[in-house]
Write an enzyme that holds these catalytic residues in place. Sequence first.
Site, short mmCIF file in Angstrom:
data_model
loop_
_atom_site.label_atom_id
_atom_site.label_comp_id
_atom_site.label_asym_id
_atom_site.label_seq_id
_atom_site.Cartn_x
_atom_site.Cartn_y
_atom_site.Cartn_z
N ASP A 11 10.98 17.35 114.81
CA ASP A 11 10.83 18.32 113.74
C ASP A 11 10.70 19.69 114.40
O ASP A 11 10.40 19.79 115.59
CB ASP A 11 9.59 17.97 112.91
CG ASP A 11 9.31 18.99 111.82
OD1 ASP A 11 10.25 19.37 111.12
OD2 ASP A 11 8.14 19.40 111.70
N ASP A 13 9.19 23.20 112.90
CA ASP A 13 7.93 23.91 112.69
C ASP A 13 6.73 23.00 112.91
O ASP A 13 6.61 21.94 112.28
CB ASP A 13 7.87 24.47 111.26
CG ASP A 13 9.01 25.42 110.97
OD1 ASP A 13 8.78 26.64 111.01
OD2 ASP A 13 10.14 24.95 110.70
#
Length: 221
Positions: A11, A13
């Site tokens: 992922d 952020d």
Amino acid sequence: MSASMRAVLFDLDGTLIDSAPDLAGAANELRSVHGLPELPFERFRPMVGSGARGMIGVAFDVGPDDERFGPLRDAFLDRYEHRMTRETRVFAAVLPLLDALDRLGHPWGVVTNKATRFTEPLVRSLALHQRARTVIAGDTTAHSKPHPAPLLEAARRVGLEPSQCIYVGDDLRDVQAGHAAGMTTVIAAWGYLGIGEPIESWGADHIIKTPAELLNLLAMA
């Protein structure tokens, strides 16, 4: 490292990059436009994984069902786009992990729900585009996480079976998407994590407190 577990997908952020300062900054800028005082950074950080919905929720106590949400979201995203590279950095402890993966010849990539409008320039500004085997944004496929489609597309692009990939994230949706795609799931406990159920209840295969621990998991896979 095990030959069976060959790729790592991240992922963006809260897992690879610390984007909370710019997201919180954009939210506080918008509060200022509306005549409201700034909120402490600590109020925003846990909700970064929820994107604009989380930031607007904290800044204005407004949810997606509220008629004010759409205009506030659009104004927030415009402000974020203009400042999104100001303070955002790759987590310092993640850099040695990426170096190790590169050195060992194991492909890695990014799968985020962030729209291409933001993902592409942000990844380029951090020089991650030169190293990531693939970058899948929230609008690359017809569905975003927790649907498995983005992760399956990432596996296809790196030329591996989903079962040969690990997905690392900091949100429940990351675990749900990873499981649905047939990947090993890992929670990055240094991430934003939200304010809901404890991360131990998400059902991930592993929880790691530091990026370096991921190399140990790969070695044992």
